[in-house]
Design a protein around this motif. Sequence first.
Motif, PDB file in Angstrom:
ATOM      1  N   SER A 177       0.740  -1.108   0.011  1.00 54.11           N
ATOM      2  CA  SER A 177      -0.165   0.077  -0.108  1.00 54.11           C
ATOM      3  C   SER A 177       0.793   1.197   0.141  1.00 54.11           C
ATOM      4  CB  SER A 177      -0.806  -0.063   1.248  1.00 54.11           C
ATOM      5  OG  SER A 177      -1.848  -1.120   1.280  1.00 54.11           O
ATOM      6  N   GLY A 178       0.317   2.244  -0.833  1.00 58.17           N
ATOM      7  CA  GLY A 178       1.194   3.380  -0.941  1.00 58.17           C
ATOM      8  C   GLY A 178       2.412   3.251  -1.952  1.00 58.17           C
ATOM      9  N   SER A 179       2.361   2.371  -2.823  1.00 55.04           N
ATOM     10  CA  SER A 179       3.447   2.288  -3.873  1.00 55.04           C
ATOM     11  C   SER A 179       3.333   2.821  -5.055  1.00 55.04           C
ATOM     12  CB  SER A 179       3.856   0.741  -3.957  1.00 55.04           C
ATOM     13  OG  SER A 179       2.684   0.055  -4.530  1.00 55.04           O
ATOM     14  N   GLY A 180       2.305   3.341  -5.033  1.00 60.05           N
ATOM     15  CA  GLY A 180       1.762   4.126  -6.498  1.00 60.05           C
ATOM     16  C   GLY A 180       0.867   3.366  -7.271  1.00 60.05           C
ATOM     17  N   LYS A 181       0.208   2.280  -6.786  1.00 60.58           N
ATOM     18  CA  LYS A 181      -0.546   1.571  -8.072  1.00 60.58           C
ATOM     19  C   LYS A 181      -1.855   2.205  -8.287  1.00 60.58           C
ATOM     20  CE  LYS A 181      -0.877  -2.094  -5.321  1.00 60.58           C
ATOM     21  NZ  LYS A 181      -0.398  -1.616  -4.190  1.00 60.58           N
ATOM     22  N   PHE A 225       6.020  -4.981 -10.283  1.00 60.20           N
ATOM     23  CA  PHE A 225       6.169  -4.848  -8.766  1.00 60.20           C
ATOM     24  C   PHE A 225       6.601  -3.303  -8.648  1.00 60.20           C
ATOM     25  CE2 PHE A 225       9.358  -4.445  -5.149  1.00 60.20           C
ATOM     26  CZ  PHE A 225       8.258  -4.557  -4.288  1.00 60.20           C
ATOM     27  N   LEU A 226       5.513  -2.581  -7.957  1.00 61.69           N
ATOM     28  CA  LEU A 226       5.787  -1.097  -7.661  1.00 61.69           C
ATOM     29  C   LEU A 226       6.316  -1.021  -6.285  1.00 61.69           C
ATOM     30  CD1 LEU A 226       3.778  -0.883  -9.940  1.00 61.69           C
ATOM     31  CD2 LEU A 226       3.070   1.253  -9.201  1.00 61.69           C
ATOM     32  N   ASP A 227       7.546   0.023  -6.252  1.00 62.17           N
ATOM     33  CA  ASP A 227       8.008   0.137  -4.906  1.00 62.17           C
ATOM     34  C   ASP A 227       8.269   1.863  -4.884  1.00 62.17           C
ATOM     35  OD1 ASP A 227       9.010  -0.840  -1.980  1.00 62.17           O
ATOM     36  OD2 ASP A 227      10.942   0.043  -3.012  1.00 62.17           O
ATOM     37  N   LYS A 245     -12.230 -13.254 -23.057  1.00 59.79           N
ATOM     38  CA  LYS A 245     -12.848 -12.714 -24.266  1.00 59.79           C
ATOM     39  C   LYS A 245     -11.845 -11.683 -24.816  1.00 59.79           C
ATOM     40  CE  LYS A 245     -17.224 -14.062 -23.724  1.00 59.79           C
ATOM     41  NZ  LYS A 245     -17.753 -14.694 -24.768  1.00 59.79           N
ATOM     42  N   GLY A 246     -10.797 -11.618 -24.358  1.00 60.11           N
ATOM     43  CA  GLY A 246      -9.686 -10.589 -24.745  1.00 60.11           C
ATOM     44  C   GLY A 246      -9.686  -9.324 -24.324  1.00 60.11           C
ATOM     45  N   MET A 247     -10.319  -8.948 -23.461  1.00 63.50           N
ATOM     46  CA  MET A 247     -10.394  -7.577 -22.781  1.00 63.50           C
ATOM     47  C   MET A 247      -8.906  -7.084 -22.071  1.00 63.50           C
ATOM     48  SD  MET A 247     -11.773  -4.874 -21.952  1.00 63.50           S
ATOM     49  CE  MET A 247     -13.728  -4.906 -21.889  1.00 63.50           C
ATOM     50  N   THR A 248      -8.434  -5.889 -22.674  1.00 60.47           N
ATOM     51  CA  THR A 248      -7.202  -5.372 -22.153  1.00 60.47           C
ATOM     52  C   THR A 248      -7.373  -4.880 -20.821  1.00 60.47           C
ATOM     53  OG1 THR A 248      -6.697  -4.638 -24.531  1.00 60.47           O
ATOM     54  CG2 THR A 248      -5.247  -3.719 -22.727  1.00 60.47           C
ATOM     55  N   MET A 249      -6.577  -5.396 -19.795  1.00 64.18           N
ATOM     56  CA  MET A 249      -6.857  -5.024 -18.080  1.00 64.18           C
ATOM     57  C   MET A 249      -5.768  -4.826 -17.848  1.00 64.18           C
ATOM     58  SD  MET A 249      -9.795  -7.801 -17.239  1.00 64.18           S
ATOM     59  CE  MET A 249      -9.037  -9.262 -17.839  1.00 64.18           C
ATOM     60  N   ILE A 250      -5.810  -3.515 -16.652  1.00 64.71           N
ATOM     61  CA  ILE A 250      -4.351  -3.485 -15.906  1.00 64.71           C
ATOM     62  C   ILE A 250      -5.326  -3.618 -14.386  1.00 64.71           C
ATOM     63  CG2 ILE A 250      -2.750  -1.835 -15.086  1.00 64.71           C
ATOM     64  CD1 ILE A 250      -2.968  -0.496 -17.696  1.00 64.71           C
ATOM     65  N   LEU A 251      -4.612  -4.478 -13.683  1.00 69.49           N
ATOM     66  CA  LEU A 251      -5.370  -4.809 -12.088  1.00 69.49           C
ATOM     67  C   LEU A 251      -4.214  -4.581 -11.183  1.00 69.49           C
ATOM     68  CD1 LEU A 251      -7.415  -6.484 -10.719  1.00 69.49           C
ATOM     69  CD2 LEU A 251      -6.290  -8.235 -11.389  1.00 69.49           C
ATOM     70  N   ALA A 252      -4.564  -3.668 -10.104  1.00 75.86           N
ATOM     71  CA  ALA A 252      -3.944  -3.576  -8.999  1.00 75.86           C
ATOM     72  C   ALA A 252      -4.409  -4.355  -7.921  1.00 75.86           C
ATOM     73  CB  ALA A 252      -3.796  -2.065  -8.490  1.00 75.86           C
TER      74      ALA A 252
END
Length: 242
Positions: free
Chosen positions: A38-42, A210-212, A187-194
Amino acid sequence: MAFLETRRLTKSFGKNTVCNSIDLRVDKGELVCLIGASGSGKSTLLKCLNLLEPIDDGEIFLDGEDISIPGLDPQPVRKRIGIVFQSYNLFPHMTAAENVMLAPRRLHKRSRDDLLPQVTELFSRFGLKDQMQHYPEQLSGGQQQRVAIVRALAMRPEIMLFDEITSALDPELVGEVLDVLRQLRSKGMTMILATHEMGFARELADKVCFLDGGVILEEGPPETVFTQPTEVRTREFLARVL
């Protein structure tokens, strides 16, 4: 050319730099999972991609078009990039169906009768057809989160962003929401998931980042990141959560 790309994306709140010169490439049909403490910027990164937060520096490209130009109308972009948060944000005085129809009726100027077949198909696809006329208080947390996802999909976005959408759910409800993501993936949906769901990321992601401290410290295929991380901070984080 990447479908969605950031170059040196930087966002600060006061003296706190939350996203620090982030370079991210997402191809069409790809599922990218953002992991980190938490707090890494996601979350801030996702809000920047949806233009909910203006960036301080860098660029964001959607299908080759710079969408980070100051003064750009964000509404056409938000029609193409949907976002779902951990809080459902459903209007309590509207039924599930009315919540889902609100944005397309207002922004796309579509009538209720025109929308009903599409909305009914979405509710049916995600096991919610019997809940269409229920109010949020009559739904479980998992059902409300699925309605929030259906609401975003009703705008027919090309990309979906998900910000820790299972973190507020009881453990037994997490699976039904992840099943929705599996369907979208198929279904091929483009996704970005935090996400903190490491098993899901390992199972279905094309790429894990990996965000830090506001930077993407490490990225790659899930098996590489989870089993052979090169950065000390990545190993420390994974040791705590796996």
